[in-house]
Design an enzyme around this catalytic site. Structure first.
Site, PDB file in Angstrom:
ATOM      1  N   THR A  64       0.854  -1.185   0.000  1.00  0.00           N
ATOM      2  CA  THR A  64       0.000   0.000   0.000  1.00  0.00           C
ATOM      3  C   THR A  64       0.899   1.247   0.000  1.00  0.00           C
ATOM      4  OG1 THR A  64      -0.200  -0.038   2.396  1.00  0.00           O
ATOM      5  CG2 THR A  64      -1.930  -1.180   1.138  1.00  0.00           C
ATOM      6  N   GLY A  74       1.322   4.358   1.626  1.00  0.00           N
ATOM      7  CA  GLY A  74       1.998   4.894   2.803  1.00  0.00           C
ATOM      8  C   GLY A  74       2.991   3.917   3.391  1.00  0.00           C
ATOM      9  N   CYS A  75       2.650   2.652   3.346  1.00  0.00           N
ATOM     10  CA  CYS A  75       3.513   1.615   3.910  1.00  0.00           C
ATOM     11  C   CYS A  75       4.764   1.411   3.048  1.00  0.00           C
ATOM     12  CB  CYS A  75       2.741   0.303   4.022  1.00  0.00           C
ATOM     13  SG  CYS A  75       1.207   0.457   4.957  1.00  0.00           S
ATOM     14  N   THR A  76       4.585   1.439   1.737  1.00  0.00           N
ATOM     15  CA  THR A  76       5.680   1.175   0.804  1.00  0.00           C
ATOM     16  C   THR A  76       6.557   2.390   0.558  1.00  0.00           C
ATOM     17  OG1 THR A  76       4.375  -0.550  -0.276  1.00  0.00           O
ATOM     18  CG2 THR A  76       6.212   0.367  -1.535  1.00  0.00           C
ATOM     19  N   LEU A  94       7.968   1.532   5.651  1.00  0.00           N
ATOM     20  CA  LEU A  94       8.977   0.478   5.531  1.00  0.00           C
ATOM     21  C   LEU A  94      10.353   1.016   5.144  1.00  0.00           C
ATOM     22  CD1 LEU A  94       9.760  -2.549   5.543  1.00  0.00           C
ATOM     23  CD2 LEU A  94       8.970  -2.646   3.181  1.00  0.00           C
TER      24      LEU A  94
END
Length: 159
Positions: free
Chosen positions: A46, A48-50, A54
Site C-alpha cells: 500500500t 503509505g507503507c511502501t 517500511l
C-alpha cells in the site's frame, strides 16, 4: 482495550517465509531474551507503507542494530507469500517480515483496524513498539492516515 507499555507480548503463532515455504514462528521465539523493534502496517504494497513507513526501517536497520536491537520486525495482516515478496521488492533483507494472516496477534494486541469500508477487511493499525525480552517498553500508535510517531527515525531516537 489495546495493549500498553509494560505489558507482555501475547503468545501467538505467526508466519515467515522459509526456504521451503511459509513457516510457523512463535511470539516467544521472536521476543524472548531479545530487544526487538516491531512495527506494523495496514497492508503490504500500500502507498503509505511502501513509500514512507517500511523504507525508513530499511535505511535505519544498521543504526538500530548498533544501538542493541537484535531484531527489526515488520508485521502486517497479510500472508507470508505477500510479506516475502514485499520485503524482497523493498530490499528489506535486514528485517523480519512477519505475516499475521489470521489477524491473531493484531487482535490480541487490540490494534485492529476495520478496513472493510475500503474492501480490506481486518487490518492492523499502524504502530511501532520497542520490546525488551517480551515486555513492551515503548508503544507508538498512529492516528488514521499518519506516519509520524511510528516512523523509524522517531523509534531510533528512543533507543
Amino acid at each position: 482495550m489495546s495493549i500498553q507499555t509494560g505489558d507482555k507480548i501475547p503468545a501467538v503463532t505467526l508466519k515467515v517465509m522459509g526456504e521451503k515455504g511459509p513457516q510457523d514462528i512463535s511470539s516467544e521465539e521472536i521476543f524472548s531474551g531479545k530487544k526487538v523493534v516491531l512495527f506494523a502496517v495496514p497492508g503490504a504494497f500500500t502507498p503509505g507503507c511502501t513509500l514512507t513507513h517500511l523504507p525508513g526501517y530499511v535505511v535505519n536497520a544498521d543504526k538500530m542494530k548498533a544501538k542493541g536491537v537484535d531484531t527489526i520486525a515488520c508485521l502486517s495482516v497479510n500472508d507470508a507469500f505477500v510479506m516475502d515478496a514485499w520485503g524482497k521488492s523493498q530490499n528489506a533483507e535486514e528485517l523480519m517480515m512477519l505475516a499475521d494472516g489470521n489477524c491473531e496477534l493484531t487482535e490480541a494486541l487490540g490494534l485492529v483496524l476495520d478496513g472493510s469500508g475500503f474492501g480490506l477487511g481486518k487490518r492492523s493499525q499502524r504502530y511501532a513498539m520497542i520490546v525488551d525480552n517480551g515486555t513492551i517498553s515503548h508503544l507508538a500508535v498512529e492516528p488514521a492516515g499518519a506516519v509520524d510517531v511510528s516512523a523509524a527515525d522517531k523509534i531510533l531516537a528512543l533507543l
